[in-house]
Design a protein around this motif. Structure first.
Motif, PDB file in Angstrom:
ATOM      1  N   TYR A   4      34.540  68.863   8.764  1.00  0.00           N
ATOM      2  CA  TYR A   4      35.310  69.601   9.758  1.00  0.00           C
ATOM      3  C   TYR A   4      36.622  70.088   9.147  1.00  0.00           C
ATOM      4  CZ  TYR A   4      32.617  68.833  14.039  1.00  0.00           C
ATOM      5  OH  TYR A   4      31.657  68.875  15.018  1.00  0.00           O
ATOM      6  N   ILE A  88      33.293  79.134  23.960  1.00  0.00           N
ATOM      7  CA  ILE A  88      32.036  79.431  23.267  1.00  0.00           C
ATOM      8  C   ILE A  88      31.332  80.608  23.927  1.00  0.00           C
ATOM      9  CG2 ILE A  88      29.824  78.507  22.527  1.00  0.00           C
ATOM     10  CD1 ILE A  88      32.271  77.235  21.185  1.00  0.00           C
ATOM     11  N   LYS A 102      31.850  76.727  15.118  1.00  0.00           N
ATOM     12  CA  LYS A 102      32.012  77.045  16.545  1.00  0.00           C
ATOM     13  C   LYS A 102      33.241  76.391  17.167  1.00  0.00           C
ATOM     14  CE  LYS A 102      26.994  77.493  16.782  1.00  0.00           C
ATOM     15  NZ  LYS A 102      26.834  77.172  15.325  1.00  0.00           N
ATOM     16  N   TYR A 103      33.652  75.260  16.606  1.00  0.00           N
ATOM     17  CA  TYR A 103      34.817  74.592  17.182  1.00  0.00           C
ATOM     18  C   TYR A 103      36.098  75.398  16.983  1.00  0.00           C
ATOM     19  CZ  TYR A 103      35.770  73.073  12.378  1.00  0.00           C
ATOM     20  OH  TYR A 103      36.020  73.049  11.030  1.00  0.00           O
ATOM     21  N   THR A 106      37.196  77.029  20.176  1.00  0.00           N
ATOM     22  CA  THR A 106      37.826  76.102  21.127  1.00  0.00           C
ATOM     23  C   THR A 106      39.224  75.715  20.672  1.00  0.00           C
ATOM     24  OG1 THR A 106      35.628  75.225  21.686  1.00  0.00           O
ATOM     25  CG2 THR A 106      37.534  73.901  22.336  1.00  0.00           C
ATOM     26  N   ALA A 162      31.434  72.282  25.232  1.00  0.00           N
ATOM     27  CA  ALA A 162      30.067  72.004  24.807  1.00  0.00           C
ATOM     28  C   ALA A 162      29.103  71.999  25.987  1.00  0.00           C
ATOM     29  CB  ALA A 162      30.017  70.666  24.064  1.00  0.00           C
ATOM     30  N   PHE A 249      30.730  67.527  20.829  1.00  0.00           N
ATOM     31  CA  PHE A 249      30.643  68.914  20.351  1.00  0.00           C
ATOM     32  C   PHE A 249      29.710  69.013  19.150  1.00  0.00           C
ATOM     33  CE2 PHE A 249      31.912  72.934  18.546  1.00  0.00           C
ATOM     34  CZ  PHE A 249      32.279  73.692  19.638  1.00  0.00           C
ATOM     35  N   TYR A 250      29.838  68.075  18.224  1.00  0.00           N
ATOM     36  CA  TYR A 250      29.013  68.082  17.012  1.00  0.00           C
ATOM     37  C   TYR A 250      27.528  67.950  17.363  1.00  0.00           C
ATOM     38  CZ  TYR A 250      27.036  66.596  12.553  1.00  0.00           C
ATOM     39  OH  TYR A 250      26.263  66.511  11.430  1.00  0.00           O
ATOM     40  N   ARG A 252      26.009  68.780  20.153  1.00  0.00           N
ATOM     41  CA  ARG A 252      25.476  69.847  21.003  1.00  0.00           C
ATOM     42  C   ARG A 252      25.597  71.244  20.390  1.00  0.00           C
ATOM     43  NH1 ARG A 252      23.973  68.317  25.957  1.00  0.00           N
ATOM     44  NH2 ARG A 252      23.844  70.518  26.521  1.00  0.00           N
ATOM     45  N   GLN A 253      26.372  71.391  19.334  1.00  0.00           N
ATOM     46  CA  GLN A 253      26.663  72.736  18.825  1.00  0.00           C
ATOM     47  C   GLN A 253      25.426  73.474  18.305  1.00  0.00           C
ATOM     48  OE1 GLN A 253      29.409  72.681  15.553  1.00  0.00           O
ATOM     49  NE2 GLN A 253      28.258  71.172  14.380  1.00  0.00           N
ATOM     50  N   ASP A 254      24.429  72.740  17.786  1.00  0.00           N
ATOM     51  CA  ASP A 254      23.232  73.402  17.260  1.00  0.00           C
ATOM     52  C   ASP A 254      22.402  74.051  18.355  1.00  0.00           C
ATOM     53  OD1 ASP A 254      23.899  72.718  14.679  1.00  0.00           O
ATOM     54  OD2 ASP A 254      22.717  70.868  14.677  1.00  0.00           O
ATOM     55  N   PHE A 256      23.742  75.640  20.938  1.00  0.00           N
ATOM     56  CA  PHE A 256      24.513  76.701  21.599  1.00  0.00           C
ATOM     57  C   PHE A 256      23.791  78.035  21.511  1.00  0.00           C
ATOM     58  CE2 PHE A 256      28.931  74.574  20.833  1.00  0.00           C
ATOM     59  CZ  PHE A 256      28.602  73.618  21.779  1.00  0.00           C
TER      60      PHE A 256
END
Length: 260
Positions: A4, A88, A102-103, A106, A162, A249-250, A252-254, A256
């Motif tokens: 990150y 997002i 993606k973060y 945010t 997320a 977030f980590y 769930r991000q895939d 999105f």
């Protein structure tokens, strides 16, 4: 975690551009522009001070400053998390076209709100000088509750950003939640009006924003160091929610790209 920070360093110029874009978009075609970040809290303070100090007659010394301290803290949380919530979804077109962490979208919303809280803090100092309230060196410690507030808001912002991608109802429900939360935070009233040992007082006390706000008022208004219990009650939830936000977030991000 290290990945990150490596990505953040690599995409730092993009993050700066995102923050700049957010600020320019917010005040586009506004005559006063960013000066509204100073005027908004001042105007709200005047209105609320008249209503609550004269109609309800709360026995709080320097009530306008007491109220403005509450606004500075709560308005930042509300603005930062509300804007982060749709970060997002608002950048769906960019996410579909290219790889960007993606973060960043945010975090850019949180940083945009940090600029606003700096302006609001300046407005607070102006009011204190105007009201001839003595400024003490403890005001320099205000960076601590503000930093905790940023950490807390970042964690909450990552979580709701997320989940909002999948569950759009959050966009409509969150404003209701923040309205309730405002009344469960001593922004416009002193804790002393709540019955000792009552359920509402207990809920208000465990609210992490309450403890951050009390820390802020102690160092800004009362020239005192916050009680260690209040500091601990502000620190632990803020840090826990921050790391929880990163984990959520980590994970769930895939997904999105499938939902935006």
């Amino acid at each position: 975690m290290s990945r990150y920070f490596q990505n953040l360093k690599k995409f730092l110029p993009l993050l700066k551009e995102l923050v700049s874009r957010d600020i320019k978009t917010k005040y586009r075609r506004s005559i006063l522009g960013v000066f509204w970040t100073l005027l908004n809290p001042l105007l709200m303070m005047i209105v609320l001070s008249v209503v609550f100090s004269h109609l309800f007659r709360f026995q709080v010394e320097n009530f306008p400053v007491y109220l403005l301290c509450g606004q500075v803290i709560f308005n930042f949380y509300n603005d930062a998390t509300t804007s982060a919530m749709s970060s997002i979804l608002a950048n769906a077109s960019l996410i579909r076209k290219m790889y960007i962490p993606k973060y960043l979208f945010t975090i850019s919303k949180i940083l945009s709100s940090v600029i606003n809280i700096m302006a609001s803090f300046c407005a607070l100092i102006i009011v204190m000088v105007f009201m001839r309230i003595e400024l003490h060196l403890t005001i320099l410690l205000s960076i601590i509750p503000i930093a905790l507030l940023i950490v807390l808001s970042t964690g909450v912002g990552l979580i709701i950003a997320a989940y909002t991608v999948k569950f759009r109802d959050i966009l409509h429900l969150y404003s209701v939640f923040t309205t309730v939360l405002m009344y469960l935070t001593p922004v416009i009233y002193p804790m002393t009006i709540l019955p000792e040992g009552g359920l509402v007082r207990k809920i208000v006390r465990i609210n992490p924003i309450t403890n951050i706000l009390e820390m802020f008022r102690d160092v800004v208004m009362y020239n005192t160091f916050p009680d260690w219990k209040i500091c601990l009650a502000a620190f632990l939830p803020s840090v826990l929610l921050f790391f929880l936000g990163i984990v959520v977030f980590y994970k769930r991000q895939d997904s999105f790209i499938m939902d935006i």
